[in-house]
Design an enzyme around this catalytic site. Structure first.
Site, mmCIF file in Angstrom:
data_model
loop_
_atom_site.group_PDB
_atom_site.id
_atom_site.type_symbol
_atom_site.label_atom_id
_atom_site.label_comp_id
_atom_site.label_asym_id
_atom_site.label_seq_id
_atom_site.Cartn_x
_atom_site.Cartn_y
_atom_site.Cartn_z
ATOM 1 C CD GLU A 106 -3.161 -1.113 2.027
ATOM 2 O OE1 GLU A 106 -3.193 -0.252 2.936
ATOM 3 O OE2 GLU A 106 -4.069 -1.940 1.848
ATOM 4 C CD GLU A 145 -3.481 -6.185 2.916
ATOM 5 O OE1 GLU A 145 -4.362 -5.522 3.486
ATOM 6 O OE2 GLU A 145 -2.263 -5.965 3.053
HETATM 7 O O1 AHR Z 1 -5.219 -6.029 6.956
HETATM 8 C C1 AHR Z 1 -5.152 -4.870 7.718
HETATM 9 C C2 AHR Z 1 -4.497 -3.708 6.983
HETATM 10 O O2 AHR Z 1 -5.287 -3.354 5.891
HETATM 11 C C3 AHR Z 1 -3.152 -3.988 6.371
HETATM 12 O O3 AHR Z 1 -2.120 -3.819 7.272
HETATM 13 C C4 AHR Z 1 -3.059 -2.963 5.282
HETATM 14 O O4 AHR Z 1 -2.266 -3.403 4.212
HETATM 15 C C5 AHR Z 1 -4.511 -2.739 4.886
HETATM 16 O O5 AHR Z 1 -4.812 -1.392 4.858
#
Ligand code: AHR
Length: 518
Positions: free
Chosen positions: A206, A324
């Site tokens: 990110e 994610e």
């Molecule tokens: O999964 C929780 C957080 O969500 C992670 O650390 C980040 O990559 C995302 O914003």
């Protein structure tokens, strides 16, 4: 690209399945509408990479410390420090790939803090997730040990935001060079003479946010600079994964890919969470609908980001990852205080969300290479929950059981399956084929409608079928420490004839049917 299924084909399928009306309504609450589905075994999409069922474990709350890792001296039953019950459940499911140590944590992690004798490792503040102090007792060797115990491929997320190319380059040499250099010999002295052969390397996380708050062209420059030094050590070519967009942010993707000067990454990692307005076990039907409707947007994002990548020179060779994903509900402060940051119960709604995700991954098997749900234990949409870092209980969530229903699809060839109602809250379907087998998964995301599914199979003869279903009409139902098997898969009655199958698909359910074909 396969042609879509015509109305006539649906009608033929329905005629062949006229017996449907005679089926006893075992699972259904009242009158159920028939939903017609057609599976075309001749319309291949692509191989379903096992990595579409990947996982993510971050130093966050009680995911790693207390969840997976309890330490060798813990009273909690453990295998060399790893929570025994968690290892057994994860082994049973099979975990294709595991991403670590973050998340946001990755861009503040310095790998040297986590190698060498545990008593000499520095204690550091976890700045992203509550400012608590970690002792670094879980580091690179412990992570690789975990992957080996559960059979997962390791995926290391490197630090770009607060790290340097030389730090990440050294981590690769430390892990992958068999012997002969100071770093490889240090690994051997630390107990691992065999190299770790880590293939997957994230170059930041990110980077548009917690990974350095960069503009796409700034990150493009960083990626190019890092990539120069991230080389093959010991025969394992690193597969470099760039930080992709937040959701379907085309500006980020264009700005990054357009400034890489042709130095394309191996992988491009998008993140897409499905936010929820309510506490996990207190969802209203309307808020559930809002959350589940996001899966249609995820599918659209996958299709559009794939097309965007393909539009750049060399982009068609870049793997698209959904690095994610998962439901991120409105969390209960008291539960987080007791059990850890971002601890989230998984309900029947969450299992339906998992089913919608896994179905869309199958349908887009030609576009996606890896998908990692956030996160494996105790954080967000987890597979396992413990009652806090010191709790002795470890239970399988509804999400775990949804994954278990999709296991049969791994490494099979995805084939076209179409449902007559393709709206975002219609019956969701995906299918795959292997030697003498077809697997088909169905999700009913409706809180207020039961269906009978009449599914025809094109291109093969059906010899038999069996199914399993995860279902609870109460979308807030969940597994708890007191009642750990409240929502579990059960056998599903599937009626098969030469042309297809029919079965009940009640509201709030995920089902997989295994068909023997010739
Ligand atoms: O999964 C929780 C957080 O969500 C992670 O650390 C980040 O990559 C995302 O914003």
């Amino acid at each position: 690209m396969a042609a879509s299924i015509s109305r006539r084909e649906f009608a033929q399928g329905a005629a062949a399945l006229a017996l449907t009306s005679l089926i006893p309504r075992g699972l259904l609450q009242g009158s159920a509408a028939t939903q017609r589905v057609v599976i075309r075994t001749d319309a291949e999409i692509g191989v379903i990479q096992p990595e579409l069922h990947g996982q993510f474990a971050e130093h966050l709350g009680s995911c790693v410390y207390g969840g997976l890792w309890v330490g060798k001296n813990s009273p909690i039953p453990n295998i060399n420090g790893y929570r025994k019950q968690a290892i057994e459940y994860l082994r049973d499911l099979g975990i294709p790939v595991l991403r670590w140590p973050g998340g946001c944590f990755a861009d503040d992690y310095h790998w040297r803090d986590g190698v060498g004798p545990a008593e000499r490792r520095p204690k550091r503040v976890n700045i992203h997730w509550g400012g608590y102090v970690e002792d670094n007792s879980f580091g690179t060797h412990e992570f690789i040990g975990l992957c080996r115990l559960i059979g997962a491929q390791p995926y290391l997320a490197g630090n770009v935001g607060s790290g340097s190319p030389s730090e990440l380059r050294d981590w690769i040499e430390y892990c992958n060079l068999p012997s002969g250099s100071t770093l490889s010999d240090e690994r051997a002295a630390n107990g691992s003479p065999d190299p770790f052969a880590v293939k997957y390397w994230g170059v930041g996380n990110e980077s548009w946010g917690c990974g350095g708050d960069m503009r796409p062209e700034e990150y493009a420059a960083e990626f190019r600079r890092f990539a120069v030094y991230l080389r093959t050590f010991g025969g394992t070519k690193p597969f470099l994964i760039a930080s992709g967009p937040n959701g379907n942010d085309a500006n980020w993707s264009h700005g990054l890919l357009g400034n890489l000067n042709g130095h394309m990454p191996d992988g491009f990692a998008m993140h897409f969470y499905s936010g929820g307005a309510d506490y996990p076990t207190r969802f209203t039907a309307a808020h559930l609908d809002d959350q589940l409707a996001s899966f249609a947007r995820i599918e659209q994002a996958v299709i559009q980001q794939r097309a965007l990548l393909d539009g750049f020179r060399g982009g068609n060779r870049v793997a698209l990852l959904l690095d994610e994903w998962g439901v991120w509900d409105n969390l209960d402060r008291e539960e987080q205080n007791r059990f850890g940051r971002l601890w989230q119960q998984s309900t029947m709604r969450s299992a339906v969300a998992a089913g919608l995700g896994l179905n869309l991954f199958n349908r887009n098997a030609d576009k996606l290479s890896m998908c990692n749900i956030a996160q494996m234990v105790n954080v967000l949409q987890s597979l396992l929950l413990t009652d806090g870092p010191r709790g002795e209980h470890c239970i399988r969530t509804t999400t775990y059981h949804a994954y278990s229903l999709f296991k049969g699809h791994r490494s099979k060839t995805a084939i076209r399956a179409e449902s007559e109602n393709s709206s975002s809250l219609g019956v969701s379907v995906s299918a795959s084929k292997g030697e003498g087998q077809v697997f088909a998964s169905f999700v009913n995301p409706r809180t207020d409608a039961d269906f009978q599914v009449a599914c025809t199979l094109k291109g093969v003869s059906l010899a038999g079928a069996s199914g399993q279903i995860l279902h609870d009409a109460d979308w807030n139902a969940c597994n708890t420490f007191e009642d750990p098997d409240h929502v579990v898969p059960r056998p599903l009655d599937v009626h098969a004839d030469g042309a297809g199958i029919h079965f009940d698909l009640p509201r709030m359910s995920v089902a997989t049917i295994s068909l023997r074909v010739s």
